[in-house]
Design an enzyme around this catalytic site. Structure first.
Site, short mmCIF file in Angstrom:
data_model
loop_
_atom_site.label_atom_id
_atom_site.label_comp_id
_atom_site.label_asym_id
_atom_site.label_seq_id
_atom_site.Cartn_x
_atom_site.Cartn_y
_atom_site.Cartn_z
N LEU A 33 0.71 -1.09 0.04
CA LEU A 33 -0.02 -0.04 0.01
C LEU A 33 0.81 1.33 -0.01
O LEU A 33 1.74 1.33 0.64
CB LEU A 33 -0.86 0.00 1.23
CG LEU A 33 -1.98 -1.29 1.25
CD1 LEU A 33 -2.93 -0.89 2.43
CD2 LEU A 33 -2.61 -1.49 0.06
N GLY A 36 -1.51 6.31 -2.80
CA GLY A 36 -2.77 6.21 -3.59
C GLY A 36 -3.90 5.25 -3.19
O GLY A 36 -4.95 5.47 -3.31
N HIS A 37 -3.35 3.92 -2.69
CA HIS A 37 -4.24 2.93 -1.98
C HIS A 37 -4.89 4.03 -0.66
O HIS A 37 -6.20 3.95 -0.54
CB HIS A 37 -3.71 2.08 -1.24
CG HIS A 37 -3.11 0.92 -2.64
ND1 HIS A 37 -1.84 0.99 -2.53
CD2 HIS A 37 -3.86 0.14 -3.38
CE1 HIS A 37 -1.59 0.06 -3.59
NE2 HIS A 37 -2.62 -0.46 -4.10
N GLN A 61 -4.64 -12.99 -11.96
CA GLN A 61 -4.66 -11.68 -13.11
C GLN A 61 -3.15 -11.31 -13.33
O GLN A 61 -2.95 -10.33 -14.17
CB GLN A 61 -5.17 -10.65 -12.32
CG GLN A 61 -4.34 -9.93 -11.13
CD GLN A 61 -4.99 -8.84 -10.22
OE1 GLN A 61 -6.16 -9.27 -9.83
NE2 GLN A 61 -4.76 -7.44 -10.50
N GLY A 148 -9.44 3.07 -8.00
CA GLY A 148 -8.51 4.25 -8.57
C GLY A 148 -8.78 4.30 -10.19
O GLY A 148 -8.81 3.37 -10.93
N GLN A 154 -10.00 -0.91 -15.75
CA GLN A 154 -10.27 -1.89 -14.88
C GLN A 154 -11.55 -1.30 -14.20
O GLN A 154 -12.59 -2.29 -14.08
CB GLN A 154 -9.16 -1.98 -13.71
CG GLN A 154 -9.91 -2.69 -12.53
CD GLN A 154 -8.49 -2.92 -11.49
OE1 GLN A 154 -7.69 -3.99 -11.65
NE2 GLN A 154 -8.34 -2.21 -10.61
N VAL A 177 -3.38 9.17 -7.76
CA VAL A 177 -2.47 9.91 -7.04
C VAL A 177 -0.95 9.77 -7.57
O VAL A 177 -0.50 8.62 -7.98
CB VAL A 177 -2.53 9.49 -5.64
CG1 VAL A 177 -1.58 10.04 -4.49
CG2 VAL A 177 -3.91 9.60 -5.01
N MET A 185 1.75 6.84 -8.88
CA MET A 185 2.08 5.83 -7.72
C MET A 185 1.42 4.39 -8.16
O MET A 185 0.73 4.32 -8.52
CB MET A 185 1.50 6.28 -6.39
CG MET A 185 2.07 7.64 -5.86
SD MET A 185 1.67 7.69 -4.09
CE MET A 185 2.72 9.24 -3.65
P1 AMP Z 1 -3.77 -2.82 -6.62
O1 AMP Z 1 -3.26 -3.13 -5.15
O2 AMP Z 1 -2.67 -2.24 -7.40
O3 AMP Z 1 -4.55 -3.78 -7.15
O4 AMP Z 1 -4.72 -1.45 -6.56
C1 AMP Z 1 -5.98 -1.40 -5.81
C2 AMP Z 1 -6.75 0.00 -5.95
O5 AMP Z 1 -5.79 0.98 -5.69
C3 AMP Z 1 -7.01 -0.23 -7.30
O6 AMP Z 1 -8.48 0.52 -7.51
C4 AMP Z 1 -6.23 0.81 -8.02
O7 AMP Z 1 -6.67 1.61 -9.04
C5 AMP Z 1 -5.82 1.67 -6.79
N1 AMP Z 1 -4.68 2.70 -6.89
C6 AMP Z 1 -3.43 1.85 -7.28
N2 AMP Z 1 -2.51 2.96 -7.66
C7 AMP Z 1 -3.36 4.22 -7.35
C8 AMP Z 1 -3.02 5.53 -7.44
N3 AMP Z 1 -1.66 5.88 -7.65
N4 AMP Z 1 -4.00 6.58 -7.47
C9 AMP Z 1 -5.06 6.06 -7.17
N5 AMP Z 1 -5.58 4.86 -7.03
C10 AMP Z 1 -4.76 3.77 -6.97
#
Ligand code: AMP
Length: 284
Positions: A33, A36-37, A61, A148, A154, A177, A185
């Site tokens: 995390l 962004g998360h 995935q 995000g 997605q 973010v 990020m």
């Molecule tokens: P992930 O852990 O990569 O599967 O991401 C989990 C969630 O966090 C997804 O909805 C992503 O789109 C969101 N996410 C990842 N990176 C960012 C970011 N830089 N800004 C906003 N949301 C993000």
């Protein structure tokens, strides 16, 4: 903050908080995390009294075993980030708990939404994403789910999944973010070593150029070609695609951006690490 590892325990928890009249917000993640998360968790906390975060690195995935095995694992730090950002419960299921040994995937066909860009570059990727999100939505049964805009395609696919299969579930989009210098990020950024970290800024600069060109109504097709040409000359960057699309349908757009939810989207490999970025084209 609570942590649970089984679907039964999760359902028990959600049932209790629902009985207290609380709205449940859900954020699925693969851990590692970053801010962004955290922004998704904060947003969820603003809109829901109870926030559930799942941490699960979903093998179905990934397109390659190396990418899956290289995915950063930082569970203790993740739990602390989730708690500080306002989560009430972290769900950390095992592979068996979610898949029960059955990794067969349904092939998802949402037309252009699944066939182009990420769907084309990462064959089967969205089949795996939807398989796990479907399981997680069924287990958590949230009122709202937060995704995000970083993963724009997605997001569009999950909106459609929710519309078709999870009646009443609201999908909330959260802005992308960035790092201070503009890099989007991503959990994969830690794999950008040395000079590649600097090279990776090319994606941010490209989407900004397209955004500015759209604002001045300049020739977008010409600019996309120019950028592709420039990328071919860059030693450590392999551009997979750059395009302007309607963010709901992923149809390519070349004009009248103001009429649609237009975004420039890009994917490239930098020093072997696959990165994506995007930017809304706000037109005057
Ligand atoms: P992930 O852990 O990569 O599967 O991401 C989990 C969630 O966090 C997804 O909805 C992503 O789109 C969101 N996410 C990842 N990176 C960012 C970011 N830089 N800004 C906003 N949301 C993000």
């Amino acid at each position: 903050m609570n942590r649970c590892e089984t679907i039964d325990a999760l359902r028990g928890h959600v049932k209790t908080v629902r009985a207290e009249g609380k709205k449940v917000g859900f954020i699925p993640t693969m851990g590692a995390l970053h801010p962004g998360h955290a922004s998704l968790i904060t947003k969820a906390r603003e809109m829901c009294e109870e926030v559930v975060v799942s941490i699960f690195v979903n093998p179905t995935q990934f397109n390659s075993r190396e990418d899956f095995e290289a995915y950063p694992l930082t569970l203790n730090e993740d739990i602390s980030v989730a708690q500080k950002s306002g989560a009430a419960l972290v769900f950390t299921p095992s592979l068996d708990e979610l898949y029960a040994g059955d990794f067969a995937l349904e092939t998802l066909d949402y037309g252009l939404l699944t066939s182009r860009y990420e769907g084309q570059s990462r064959l089967g990727h969205f089949d795996g994403v939807v398989a796990v999100v479907r399981k997680l939505f069924s287990a958590v049964d949230p009122d709202m789910a937060f995704f995000g805009e970083k993963d724009l395609q997605q997001l569009a696919i999950i909106r459609r999944l929710a519309r078709e299969e999870f009646n009443g579930l609201e999908v909330i989009a959260c802005p992308l973010v960035r790092e201070d210098d503009g890099l989007a990020m991503s959990s994969r950024n830690v794999r950008l070593s040395g000079r590649y970290r600097q090279d990776a800024l090319a994606l941010f600069h490209w989407v900004n150029r397209v955004k500015k060109a759209a604002e001045t109504k300049a020739d977008i097709s010409g600019l996309l070609q120019t950028i592709s040409g420039e990328a071919e000359l860059m030693k450590h960057i392999e551009l997979e695609y750059i395009d302007v699309v309607n963010a709901e349908t992923f149809e390519p757009l070349r004009s009248r951006f103001e009429r649609y939810n237009a975004f420039v989207i890009v994917a490239a490999r930098v020093g072997g690490v696959r990165l994506i970025d995007n930017c809304r084209l706000a037109c005057s």
